[in-house]
Design an enzyme around this catalytic site. Structure first.
Site, short mmCIF file in Angstrom:
data_model
loop_
_atom_site.label_atom_id
_atom_site.label_comp_id
_atom_site.label_asym_id
_atom_site.label_seq_id
_atom_site.Cartn_x
_atom_site.Cartn_y
_atom_site.Cartn_z
N ARG A 1 1.20 -1.42 0.12
CA ARG A 1 -0.20 0.16 0.28
C ARG A 1 0.94 1.21 -0.47
O ARG A 1 0.46 2.05 -0.23
CB ARG A 1 -1.12 0.26 0.99
CG ARG A 1 -1.63 1.19 1.74
CD ARG A 1 -2.66 1.14 2.71
NE ARG A 1 -2.71 0.44 3.64
CZ ARG A 1 -2.28 0.84 4.43
NH1 ARG A 1 -1.89 2.21 4.79
NH2 ARG A 1 -2.19 0.33 5.20
N TYR B 1 -13.64 16.60 -17.66
CA TYR B 1 -14.79 15.06 -17.35
C TYR B 1 -15.52 14.95 -16.31
O TYR B 1 -15.50 15.82 -15.54
CB TYR B 1 -14.05 13.54 -16.89
CG TYR B 1 -13.58 12.87 -16.69
CD1 TYR B 1 -15.15 11.55 -17.74
CD2 TYR B 1 -13.83 11.97 -15.33
CE1 TYR B 1 -15.49 10.94 -17.07
CE2 TYR B 1 -14.32 10.69 -14.81
CZ TYR B 1 -15.70 10.31 -16.04
OH TYR B 1 -16.02 8.78 -15.50
N ASP C 1 -4.65 18.08 -16.08
CA ASP C 1 -4.78 16.74 -16.57
C ASP C 1 -4.45 16.63 -17.44
O ASP C 1 -5.30 17.63 -17.92
CB ASP C 1 -6.50 16.27 -16.04
CG ASP C 1 -7.22 15.31 -16.28
OD1 ASP C 1 -6.06 14.59 -17.31
OD2 ASP C 1 -8.07 14.88 -15.63
N LYS D 1 -5.98 5.25 -19.83
CA LYS D 1 -6.29 5.63 -21.02
C LYS D 1 -5.33 5.40 -22.04
O LYS D 1 -4.65 4.70 -21.84
CB LYS D 1 -6.86 7.15 -21.23
CG LYS D 1 -7.75 7.76 -20.03
CD LYS D 1 -8.86 7.32 -20.71
CE LYS D 1 -10.14 6.90 -19.51
NZ LYS D 1 -10.68 7.45 -18.41
N1 LCS Z 1 -9.16 12.72 -16.30
C1 LCS Z 1 -9.43 12.62 -17.48
C2 LCS Z 1 -9.26 14.07 -18.73
C3 LCS Z 1 -11.07 11.85 -18.11
O1 LCS Z 1 -10.92 11.86 -19.39
C4 LCS Z 1 -10.46 10.64 -17.04
C5 LCS Z 1 -12.07 9.28 -17.41
C6 LCS Z 1 -10.59 11.18 -15.97
C7 LCS Z 1 -9.62 12.08 -15.54
C8 LCS Z 1 -10.82 9.95 -14.31
O2 LCS Z 1 -9.58 8.64 -14.41
P1 LCS Z 1 -10.76 7.24 -14.29
O3 LCS Z 1 -10.45 7.35 -12.81
O4 LCS Z 1 -11.36 6.74 -15.28
O5 LCS Z 1 -8.91 6.57 -14.78
N2 LCS Z 1 -12.68 9.75 -18.25
C9 LCS Z 1 -13.35 9.29 -18.75
C10 LCS Z 1 -14.19 9.00 -20.20
O6 LCS Z 1 -14.61 9.65 -20.34
N3 LCS Z 1 -15.06 8.29 -20.06
O7 LCS Z 1 -15.21 6.92 -19.50
C11 LCS Z 1 -14.31 7.83 -18.18
#
Ligand code: LCS
Length: 401
Positions: free
Chosen positions: A61, A114, A189, A214
C-alpha cells in the site's frame, strides 16, 4: 535520461524508461512483484526502514518495486522529480485535492472537464466544505476573471487540456503565470495529450495528473492514475493522503501500464494522424454541423494548441444536423466504432457525453461548459482511418438531413 554515453530521445525514453531494475536475473522485462508485504532481514533493518535510516520496502500500500518502475518512467517522461501511481485517475485528482485543501479552502477550475472530475469538484468536495469556483472555457483566457476568483483560501488551480469532451484548449502558460504570482499550485490533467504531446511542467504547471486508464496504458484493460511533480509535493500527497486513505495501485496493473507505455510514441502518432484525417473529413460532410478538434484552424484553441502541443491528439467531438435524435441514430448504427465510454484505446470508441460521461452535470451546467445535448464524442483508435471514415459515412447516410 542518460545511458553511459548516450543522451536519449523521447522515443527511446518511452521504450526504456529508467535504468532501475529490481532483479538480478537479467530479465529484459522486470517481473511483477506480486506481494503485499516484504521480509525484513532483522529487527534493526525493519525498524530502520520505518524510521527512514534504511532503504527498503515494507508493504505494497505504501510502495512496491513494480509500481516504483512505472512511477519513475512517468516522472521521467513528464520531466518531474517524482510520481505516485494510484488506483484510478479520479483517485489521483482526489488525492491532490484532499492533501492540499482543508475545510473552508477553495479551488479554481475550468468547468469543461471530465464528468467524474466535475462531480468531485462541484459536489463531493463541497460536502467537506471545500468549494470549487468554476470559469467557463472563454473565461479561462481572461486573466482578470481568473485573478478575481483567487483569495487567501485558494489552495489549487485545476485545468484539463484538451478538455473532455469539448476539446477546449487552456493556455497552460497563462494559468501558470497567474498561479505563480498568487503562489498557488497549478494542477494540469494531461490525460488527453500524454507527455508525448504536451509537457505541462515545462510550461510552468506544478502538478500533473493522469488517468492512465487511457492513452498511457492504451489497451483498455485496466484502471489507473498517477500524480507527477516535485519530490516534496509528491511526498506530501503520499503522506497526507495516499498512504492512509489507501488508493494504491495493484502491482499487476502497474506492470501492464509499463508495458503499454512502451508503444506510446507510435500509438500517439497514429491516433493523431487518424484523428486529423477524420476531423477534416467530418468538417466537409454536409450532415455535420460542427467539428471540435484542436488541429483544425477553425478551432478557437488552435493557435494555443499549436504552441503547447506536438500534435493535436486522438479525440474529436462533433454535432450533426437533426440534433440529438440524429446523433443517437449514428451511435446506434456504427459497426466498427464501439459504443462505449473511456478513451485512448486501440479500438475507436463513440459515446454521447450529455447522457453518459457528462450526465453528472445538470443541463444548465453542461450548457455553461459548452457541452451541448447533440454532441457526439469519438476516441479515434488505431484501425485504418479509411475504415473509420467508411463506418461513420455509412451511419451518417442513414440520417435524414
Ligand atoms: N481525467 C480525464 C481527462 C478523464 O477523461 C477521466 C476519465 C479521468 C480523469 C478519470 O480517470 P479514471 O478514474 O476513470 O481512471 N474519463 C472517462 C471518460 O471520458 N469516459 O469514461 C471515463
Amino acid at each position: 535520461m542518460k545511458k553511459k554515453n548516450l543522451e536519449l530521445s523521447e522515443e527511446s525514453k518511452i521504450v526504456h524508461g529508467t535504468t532501475r531494475n529490481f532483479v538480478t536475473s537479467g530479465d529484459l522485462v522486470p517481473p511483477i512483484h506480486m506481494t503485499s508485504t516484504f521480509k525484513f532481514k532483522d529487527m534493526a533493518h525493519g525498524a530502520g526502514i520505518f524510521d527512514g535510516s534504511c532503504e527498503g520496502f515494507v508493504y505494497s500500500r505504501i510502495a512496491n518495486p513494480t509500481t516504483d518502475i512505472l512511477e519513475e518512467k512517468v516522472a521521467l517522461l513528464e520531466g518531474g522529480e517524482a510520481a505516485s501511481a494510484v488506483s484510478s485517475g479520479l483517485a489521483a485528482i482526489a488525492a491532490v485535492c484532499f492533501s492540499l485543501c482543508k475545510p473552508g479552502d477553495n479551488i479554481i477550475a475550468c468547468n469543461a472537464i471530465y464528468g467524474g472530475t466535475f462531480a468531485l469538484l462541484n459536489k463531493h468536495l463541497a460536502d467537506f466544505d471545500i468549494q470549487c469556483r468554476f470559469v467557463s472555457p472563454q473565461e479561462a483566457y481572461d486573466r482578470k476573471k481568473i485573478d478575481s476568483l483567487i483569495d487567501t483560501r485558494t489552495r489549487l488551480m485545476f485545468v484539463e487540456t484538451p478538455a473532455n469532451p469539448t476539446l477546449d484548449i487552456v493556455d497552460i502558460s497563462l494559468w501558470a503565470d497567474i498561479s505563480k504570482k498568487a503562489d498557488i499550485p497549478l494542477v494540469v490533467d494531461n490525460t488527453f495529450a500524454t507527455p508525448y504531446l504536451q509537457k505541462p511542467l515545462q510550461l510552468g504547471a506544478d502538478i500533473i495528473v493522469h488517468s492512465m486508464t487511457k492513452y498511457l496504458n492504451g489497451h483498455g484493460d485496466i484502471i489507473g492514475g498517477i500524480i507527477v511533480g516535485k519530490k516534496n509535493m509528491i511526498d506530501r500527497i503520499r503522506e497526507n493522503y495516499i498512504i492512509h486513505f489507501g488508493p494504491s495501485m495493484s502491482p499487476f496493473n502497474a506492470w501492464l501500464i509499463s508495458r503499454g507505455i512502451k508503444t506510446l510514441a507510435i500509438r500517439m502518432e497514429k491516433h493523431c494522424d487518424n484523428a486529423m484525417a477524420i476531423a477534416t473529413w467530418l468538417s466537409s460532410h454536409p450532415k455535420v454541423t460542427f467539428v471540435y478538434y484542436p488541429g483544425l484552424k477553425t478551432h478557437t484553441g488552435h493557435s494555443i494548441a499549436k504552441k503547447q502541443m506536438k500534435k493535436y491528439g486522438g479525440m474529436i467531438a462533433f454535432r450533426v444536423k437533426g440534433g440529438i435524435a440524429a446523433g443517437k441514430r449514428i451511435m446506434d448504427s456504427v459497426e466498427l466504432c464501439t459504443l462505449a465510454v473511456s478513451l485512448g484505446d486501440c479500438e475507436t470508441l463513440i459515446q454521447h457525453p450529455a447522457s453518459m460521461t457528462h450526465s453528472t452535470y445538470t443541463k444548465k451546467e453542461r450548457e455553461a461548459a459548452g457541452i451541448t445535448d447533440g454532441l457526439i464524442r469519438l476516441s479515434v483508435g488505431l484501425e485504418s482511418g479509411d475504415d473509420i471514415i467508411a463506418d461513420l459515412g455509412n451511419a451518417l447516410s442513414l440520417v435524414r438531413a
